[in-house]
Design an enzyme around this catalytic site. Structure first.
Site, mmCIF file in Angstrom:
data_model
loop_
_atom_site.group_PDB
_atom_site.id
_atom_site.type_symbol
_atom_site.label_atom_id
_atom_site.label_comp_id
_atom_site.label_asym_id
_atom_site.label_seq_id
_atom_site.Cartn_x
_atom_site.Cartn_y
_atom_site.Cartn_z
ATOM 1 N N PRO A 294 5.448 12.919 -14.830
ATOM 2 C CA PRO A 294 4.274 12.690 -13.978
ATOM 3 C C PRO A 294 3.663 11.321 -14.248
ATOM 4 C CG PRO A 294 3.664 14.071 -15.836
ATOM 5 C CD PRO A 294 5.157 13.868 -15.929
ATOM 6 N N ARG A 296 1.148 9.519 -11.371
ATOM 7 C CA ARG A 296 -0.088 9.608 -10.595
ATOM 8 C C ARG A 296 -0.962 10.792 -10.995
ATOM 9 N NH1 ARG A 296 -0.347 7.733 -5.358
ATOM 10 N NH2 ARG A 296 1.934 7.772 -5.352
ATOM 11 N N CYS A 362 -7.406 -13.621 2.326
ATOM 12 C CA CYS A 362 -7.099 -14.114 3.665
ATOM 13 C C CYS A 362 -5.896 -13.401 4.273
ATOM 14 C CB CYS A 362 -6.884 -15.617 3.619
ATOM 15 S SG CYS A 362 -8.351 -16.443 3.022
HETATM 16 C C1 LIG Z 1 7.447 6.349 -10.125
HETATM 17 C C2 LIG Z 1 8.300 7.335 -10.829
HETATM 18 C C3 LIG Z 1 7.734 8.459 -11.414
HETATM 19 C C4 LIG Z 1 6.269 8.809 -11.302
HETATM 20 O O1 LIG Z 1 5.915 9.180 -10.009
HETATM 21 P P1 LIG Z 1 4.441 9.767 -9.736
HETATM 22 O O2 LIG Z 1 4.435 10.005 -8.282
HETATM 23 O O3 LIG Z 1 3.497 8.722 -10.152
HETATM 24 O O4 LIG Z 1 4.325 11.008 -10.526
HETATM 25 C C5 LIG Z 1 8.553 9.310 -12.128
HETATM 26 N N1 LIG Z 1 9.886 9.057 -12.246
HETATM 27 C C6 LIG Z 1 10.468 7.983 -11.677
HETATM 28 C C7 LIG Z 1 11.922 7.777 -11.835
HETATM 29 C C8 LIG Z 1 9.702 7.086 -10.954
HETATM 30 O O5 LIG Z 1 10.280 6.035 -10.384
#
Ligand SMILES: *Cc1c(COP(=O)(O)O)cnc(C)c1O
Length: 433
Positions: A294, A296, A362
Site C-alpha cells: 500500500p 496511497r 503559467c
Molecule cells: C505505485 C505502486 C504501488 C502503490 O500504489 P498505491 O496505489 O499508492 O497503493 C504498489 N506497488 C507498485 C508496484 C507500484 O508501482
C-alpha cells in the site's frame, strides 16, 4: 455538509477518514492549529499527521494478522525520510521503483532493506547492482530480458538474486487510465500465460532464486473484487509451478487500495477489511508469506497542502481564487483530473459561490478545483487542500523556477519540520552557467 469530526480522541486517531477538523472554527491537524503552522513555516506547506499514518499502518497489520505478511510501503507515494523511518520503526518494509528510492530506504531505515522489494519496468545496471549489494528481499521482475540482465549481474557479483515475476493478470480495475496497470495493454508485468515457462527456465540458473509471484493492478482502486480476481489467476500459476517442482515462498498482492477524496462518508477500517477478505480468501490454500504494497492508503489522508490566497480575480462571470501553491506543488488535479476537497482554514459563515481555485503557474492546467463552492475569500486567507499526503510532495517539481514547499509532521499537539523550504540557491546548485 462536511463530514469532519468535532471531538478528538487520542486513542482512536483512525476512527475517521482524516486527521483534519475544525476546533473553535480553526482547522487543525490532530490538536495542532494549521494557522499556527502556516505562520511559523509559511505557505505553501505540506502538513502530515504521524498518528494518522501509524493508524493506517496498524489497520493493515491487524487486517492481515492471521497470516505471515510484510507491509511493503510504496515509497513513491510519499518518500520523506522521516515518514520512511516512522513506518520502518513500526514494522513496515518498502516497495521501491528506483535506485534513488533504495538510497532513501538505506538512509532512513537501513535494517528495512531486507524487507524491501524492487519493482519497475526499466531497472538499470547500477540500480540492480546496488539492490543486490544492499541485500533486498526480492526483485519484482517485469520482463524476460530484465530477468536475463538480473541473472548476469547476480553472477558477476556472486550474489544470488531472489525474484518474483510481476505478472500482468489482464484484469480490469476501475480507476483513472493513467494509474491502471493490470491490463495486457499496459507496459507493466509479464503476460501471466508466459510466466510458467520463464520460471522453469530461471529455476535452472545458479544465481536466480524463484521466490514469489507479484501482481499490482493499479492505483486508487475502490472496488475490491479486481484484487481477488487478479490473485486467483496468480494462485493458479503458483499451483502449476508447484507441479513443475518450483516451490515459491512469497506472494505479492501489490498496492492500489483507494481512498475517498470527496466529502462522502468513508470508513477506512471497513475498506481495509473488505480488501483483506479478498486477498486472504484468494490465497488461503497456500502456505505463503504475503507481501502487500500500500502507498496511497497509508499516507494520502494524513496530509494536506496549506496555501495562501494571493488574489481573487474576476474574468467575465468567472471568479478565480489564485493561491500561492501551484501545479508544481500538487499536480494531481492537472495530471489525473483528481478531486481534492479544499477548506478554508478559518471556518466562516460567509456565503459560498462557485470559483476556480488556481495556482500562479503559467499553464491553464494549473488548477486545484473548478466551479467549486467556496465561502467568500480574500488575499491572505489560508486554504487547506485535503488528502494531499500521497502523490503530492513526491510529484512536485521546480517548474516556473518555484521552490518546493517544506513539510511538517504533526504528532498530536506537537509538530516538527521534516523538510525545510527549498531556496533559490538550492535550485541553482547543480547548474553550470
Ligand atoms: C505505485 C505502486 C504501488 C502503490 O500504489 P498505491 O496505489 O499508492 O497503493 C504498489 N506497488 C507498485 C508496484 C507500484 O508501482
Amino acid at each position: 455538509m462536511l463530514l469532519l469530526r468535532k471531538n478528538f480522541s487520542r486513542s482512536s486517531p483512525i476512527a475517521t477518514a482524516r486527521p483534519f477538523a475544525y476546533r473553535n472554527r480553526a482547522l487543525s491537524c490532530d490538536q495542532t492549529s494549521l494557522a499556527t503552522l502556516a505562520a511559523t513555516h509559511g505557505t505553501p506547506l505540506y502538513v502530515y499527521s504521524q498518528q494518522h499514518i501509524l493508524g493506517r499502518l496498524a489497520l493493515f497489520q491487524q487486517a492481515f494478522a492471521s497470516r505471515p505478511h510484510t507491509i511493503c510501503y510504496a515509497v513513491k507515494a510519499n518518500s520523506a525520510l522521516a515518514i520512511l523511518k516512522l513506518l520502518a520503526q513500526n514494522g513496515a518494509g518498502f516497495d521501491i521503483v528506483s535506485g534513488g528510492e533504495l538510497a532513501r530506504v538505506v538512509k532512513a531505515a537501513k535494517p528495512a532493506v531486507k524487507k524491501t522489494v524492487f519493482a519497475g519496468v526499466g531497472k538499470q545496471i547500477p540500480e540492480i547492482d546496488a539492490a543486490l549489494k544492499a541485500g533486498i528481499l526480492l526483485f519484482n521482475v517485469e520482463s524476460e530480458s530484465e530477468l536475463a540482465l538480473l541473472a548476469d549481474r547476480a553472477e558477476l557479483l556472486k550474489i544470488p538474486a531472489r525474484f518474483s515475476l510481476r505478472v500482468n493478470p489482464d484484469v480490469f480495475a476501475e480507476t483513472h487510465p493513467y494509474i491502471s496497470t493490470g491490463l495486457s495493454a499496459h507496459k507493466f508485468g509479464i503476460d501471466i500465460n508466459a510466466a510458467r515457462a520463464i520460471y522453469r527456465k530461471a529455476a535452472k540458473s545458479k544465481y536466480l532464486i524463484p521466490t514469489g509471484v507479484s501482481v499490482h493492478i493499479g492505483s486508487q482502486i475502490r472496488a475490491v473484487d479486481p484484487f481477488g480476481a487478479a490473485l486467483d489467476r496468480v494462485t493458479s500459476l503458483i499451483q502449476q509451478l508447484k507441479k513443475d517442482g518450483i516451490t515459491l515462498t512469497h506472494i505479492d498482492a501489490g498496492g492500489g487500495l483507494g481512498i475517498e477524496y470527496t466529502d462522502a462518508p468513508f470508513d477506512p477500517a471497513a475498506a481495509v477489511a473488505a480488501y483483506a477478505k479478498q486477498v486472504l480468501e484468494a490465497t488461503d490454500h497456500l502456505d505463503l508469506h504475503l507481501l502487500l504494497e500500500p502507498g496511497r492508503f497509508l499516507v494520502a489522508q494524513a496530509g494536506a497542502l496549506l496555501t495562501t490566497v494571493v488574489n481573487v480575480k474576476k474574468n467575465g462571470n468567472k471568479t478565480f481564487v489564485i493561491t500561492d501553491a501551484g501545479m508544481n506543488d500538487l499536480i494531481r488535479p492537472a495530471l489525473y483530473q483528481a478531486h481534492h476537497q479544499i477548506l478554508p482554514v478559518r471556518q466562516t459563515s460567509a456565503k459560498s459561490s462557485p470559483v476556480d481555485i488556481v495556482g500562479p503557474v503559467c499553464e491553464s492546467g494549473d488548477f486545484f478545483a473548478r466551479d467549486r463552492d467556496l465561502p467568500a475569500t480574500k488575499p491572505g486567507d489560508l486554504l487547506a487542500i485535503l488528502d494531499a499526503g500521497a502523490y503530492g510532495m513526491s510529484l512536485t517539481s521546480n517548474y516556473n523556477t518555484r521552490t518546493r514547499p517544506p513539510e511538517v509532521l504533526v504528532d498530536g499537539a506537537e509538530s516538527r519540520l521534516i523538510r525545510r523550504r527549498e531556496t533559490i540557491k538550492d535550485l541553482f546548485a547543480p547548474e553550470l552557467p
